[in-house]
Motif scaffolding. Structure first.
Motif, PDB file in Angstrom:
ATOM      1  N   MET A 136      73.697  34.289  77.815  1.00 48.66           N
ATOM      2  CA  MET A 136      74.718  33.783  78.732  1.00 48.66           C
ATOM      3  C   MET A 136      74.082  33.001  79.879  1.00 48.66           C
ATOM      4  N   ILE A 137      73.114  33.604  80.567  1.00 51.51           N
ATOM      5  CA  ILE A 137      72.380  32.891  81.610  1.00 51.51           C
ATOM      6  C   ILE A 137      70.972  32.683  81.070  1.00 51.51           C
ATOM      7  N   GLY A 138      70.609  31.447  80.770  1.00 51.48           N
ATOM      8  CA  GLY A 138      69.321  31.185  80.131  1.00 51.48           C
ATOM      9  C   GLY A 138      68.232  30.726  81.072  1.00 51.48           C
ATOM     10  N   ARG A 139      68.641  30.224  82.245  1.00 47.28           N
ATOM     11  CA  ARG A 139      67.642  29.706  83.181  1.00 47.28           C
ATOM     12  C   ARG A 139      68.189  29.766  84.602  1.00 47.28           C
ATOM     13  N   ILE A 140      67.337  30.097  85.530  1.00 49.01           N
ATOM     14  CA  ILE A 140      67.720  30.151  86.947  1.00 49.01           C
ATOM     15  C   ILE A 140      66.741  29.288  87.744  1.00 49.01           C
ATOM     16  N   THR A 141      67.276  28.390  88.547  1.00 50.72           N
ATOM     17  CA  THR A 141      66.445  27.574  89.438  1.00 50.72           C
ATOM     18  C   THR A 141      67.041  27.650  90.836  1.00 50.72           C
ATOM     19  N   GLY A 142      66.211  28.020  91.793  1.00 48.41           N
ATOM     20  CA  GLY A 142      66.716  28.150  93.155  1.00 48.41           C
ATOM     21  C   GLY A 142      65.604  28.431  94.144  1.00 48.41           C
ATOM     22  N   ILE A 143      65.984  29.049  95.271  1.00 48.38           N
ATOM     23  CA  ILE A 143      65.025  29.366  96.330  1.00 48.38           C
ATOM     24  C   ILE A 143      64.733  30.862  96.308  1.00 48.38           C
ATOM     25  N   LEU A 144      63.462  31.194  96.305  1.00 48.29           N
ATOM     26  CA  LEU A 144      63.039  32.602  96.296  1.00 48.29           C
ATOM     27  C   LEU A 144      63.241  33.190  97.693  1.00 48.29           C
ATOM     28  N   LEU A 145      64.127  34.184  97.800  1.00 53.22           N
ATOM     29  CA  LEU A 145      64.427  34.781  99.106  1.00 53.22           C
ATOM     30  C   LEU A 145      63.614  36.037  99.381  1.00 53.22           C
ATOM     31  N   GLU A 146      63.533  36.927  98.378  1.00 55.34           N
ATOM     32  CA  GLU A 146      62.833  38.202  98.574  1.00 55.34           C
ATOM     33  C   GLU A 146      61.992  38.542  97.359  1.00 55.34           C
ATOM     34  N   LYS A 147      60.888  39.277  97.621  1.00 49.43           N
ATOM     35  CA  LYS A 147      60.029  39.753  96.535  1.00 49.43           C
ATOM     36  C   LYS A 147      59.739  41.228  96.767  1.00 49.43           C
ATOM     37  N   THR A 148      60.375  42.095  95.972  1.00 46.40           N
ATOM     38  CA  THR A 148      60.093  43.534  96.026  1.00 46.40           C
ATOM     39  C   THR A 148      59.874  43.992  94.591  1.00 46.40           C
ATOM     40  N   PRO A 149      58.615  43.956  94.136  1.00 48.86           N
ATOM     41  CA  PRO A 149      58.323  44.204  92.716  1.00 48.86           C
ATOM     42  C   PRO A 149      58.966  45.473  92.193  1.00 48.86           C
ATOM     43  N   PRO A 150      59.545  45.404  90.973  1.00 44.69           N
ATOM     44  CA  PRO A 150      59.522  44.243  90.065  1.00 44.69           C
ATOM     45  C   PRO A 150      60.698  43.294  90.259  1.00 44.69           C
ATOM     46  N   GLN A 151      61.468  43.469  91.356  1.00 44.74           N
ATOM     47  CA  GLN A 151      62.673  42.664  91.516  1.00 44.74           C
ATOM     48  C   GLN A 151      62.488  41.551  92.540  1.00 44.74           C
ATOM     49  N   ILE A 152      63.143  40.423  92.275  1.00 46.44           N
ATOM     50  CA  ILE A 152      63.148  39.322  93.230  1.00 46.44           C
ATOM     51  C   ILE A 152      64.602  38.896  93.457  1.00 46.44           C
ATOM     52  N   LEU A 153      64.830  38.175  94.549  1.00 51.39           N
ATOM     53  CA  LEU A 153      66.165  37.662  94.859  1.00 51.39           C
ATOM     54  C   LEU A 153      66.060  36.145  94.946  1.00 51.39           C
ATOM     55  N   VAL A 154      66.844  35.465  94.117  1.00 52.97           N
ATOM     56  CA  VAL A 154      66.803  34.006  94.081  1.00 52.97           C
ATOM     57  C   VAL A 154      68.165  33.443  94.490  1.00 52.97           C
ATOM     58  N   ASP A 155      68.151  32.555  95.486  1.00 55.70           N
ATOM     59  CA  ASP A 155      69.379  31.913  95.957  1.00 55.70           C
ATOM     60  C   ASP A 155      69.630  30.641  95.154  1.00 55.70           C
ATOM     61  N   VAL A 156      70.790  30.608  94.482  1.00 59.90           N
ATOM     62  CA  VAL A 156      71.186  29.413  93.725  1.00 59.90           C
ATOM     63  C   VAL A 156      72.489  28.907  94.325  1.00 59.90           C
ATOM     64  N   HIS A 157      72.396  27.885  95.159  1.00 56.26           N
ATOM     65  CA  HIS A 157      73.569  27.300  95.823  1.00 56.26           C
ATOM     66  C   HIS A 157      74.440  28.355  96.510  1.00 56.26           C
ATOM     67  N   GLY A 158      73.805  29.247  97.250  1.00 52.90           N
ATOM     68  CA  GLY A 158      74.553  30.240  98.025  1.00 52.90           C
ATOM     69  C   GLY A 158      74.824  31.547  97.312  1.00 52.90           C
ATOM     70  N   VAL A 159      74.501  31.634  96.025  1.00 52.92           N
ATOM     71  CA  VAL A 159      74.675  32.882  95.272  1.00 52.92           C
ATOM     72  C   VAL A 159      73.298  33.507  95.055  1.00 52.92           C
ATOM     73  N   GLY A 160      73.146  34.775  95.460  1.00 54.72           N
ATOM     74  CA  GLY A 160      71.859  35.448  95.311  1.00 54.72           C
ATOM     75  C   GLY A 160      71.795  36.235  94.007  1.00 54.72           C
ATOM     76  N   TYR A 161      70.833  35.919  93.170  1.00 52.20           N
ATOM     77  CA  TYR A 161      70.650  36.620  91.888  1.00 52.20           C
ATOM     78  C   TYR A 161      69.483  37.596  91.991  1.00 52.20           C
ATOM     79  N   GLU A 162      69.754  38.882  91.682  1.00 53.87           N
ATOM     80  CA  GLU A 162      68.690  39.878  91.615  1.00 53.87           C
ATOM     81  C   GLU A 162      68.104  39.817  90.208  1.00 53.87           C
ATOM     82  N   ILE A 163      66.801  39.558  90.121  1.00 52.19           N
ATOM     83  CA  ILE A 163      66.153  39.374  88.821  1.00 52.19           C
ATOM     84  C   ILE A 163      64.924  40.260  88.723  1.00 52.19           C
ATOM     85  N   ASP A 164      64.825  41.014  87.627  1.00 49.32           N
ATOM     86  CA  ASP A 164      63.626  41.825  87.384  1.00 49.32           C
ATOM     87  C   ASP A 164      62.633  40.967  86.607  1.00 49.32           C
ATOM     88  N   VAL A 165      61.382  40.984  87.048  1.00 48.06           N
ATOM     89  CA  VAL A 165      60.354  40.174  86.379  1.00 48.06           C
ATOM     90  C   VAL A 165      59.134  41.038  86.053  1.00 48.06           C
TER      91      VAL A 165
END
Length: 199
Positions: free
Chosen positions: A1-30
């Protein structure tokens, strides 16, 4: 459903990061392999993603390379391996190291990963043996032992050469059984090919 995310990295708390995509923050485990290569907070980031829907929530996993995501998806197909365990495997081993462990059937490298016991390691090696090479065609002609912490190994080079020539792991490993421990790469390849031609 969501294949790619491009945005601004807001937070890094391993293993999770928060990426801002046009005002929406996505929590992503890496996995840690991706985490170590992230830019500083405030930097632009682009990740290949895998979306998981479970009863207890929706989860987004991000990867620096397509190879990492493809390997993650193959790990999920192994019985008893969930997203968290797959993430642990990719945090403990690079894609190249995992491919090498599978090709050489080295369960010892997998049991070093937190949460992976001997039985799970053996199941991973068994179920990934034929799948990992197909997922990662770029590795068949590459030197799997080229990671910094893996010393050059003639057997690995011989195996990689046989894989690059189109033999599968089973055929290659079978042909290598009779080789001397201190065999050179070119002699080893020659002897293995001779064994394969007889078979």
């Amino acid at each position: 459903m969501i294949g790619r995310i491009t945005g601004i990295l807001l937070e890094k708390t391993p293993p999770q990061i928060l990426v801002d995509v046009h005002g929406v923050g996505y929590e992503i485990d890496v996995p840690m392999s991706t985490f170590y290569n992230l830019p500083a907070s405030g930097g632009a980031v682009s990740l290949h993603t895998h979306f998981v829907v479970r009863e207890d929530g929706h989860f987004l996993f991000g990867f620096a390379t397509e190879e990492e995501r493809a390997t993650f998806r193959q790990l999920l197909k192994v019985s008893g391996v969930g997203a968290r365990m797959a993430l642990s495997v990719l945090s403990g081993l690079s894609v190249n190291e995992l491919a090498q462990a599978v090709a050489l059937q080295e369960s010892g490298r997998l049991v070093k990963v937190p949460g992976i016991g001997k039985k799970t390691a053996e199941r991973l090696l068994l179920e990934l043996r034929d799948k990992l090479g197909k997922t990662l065609p770029s590795l068949s002609g590459a030197r799997l032992a080229s990671t910094p912490d893996a010393p050059p190994d003639a057997k690995s080079d011989i195996l990689n050469a046989l894989l690059a020539l189109g033999y599968n792991e089973r055929e290659a490993l079978s042909a290598m059984k009779g080789l001397a421990e201190d065999v050179g790469v070119s002699d080893g390849i020659r002897q293995a090919l001779k064994a394969l031609s007889k078979g």
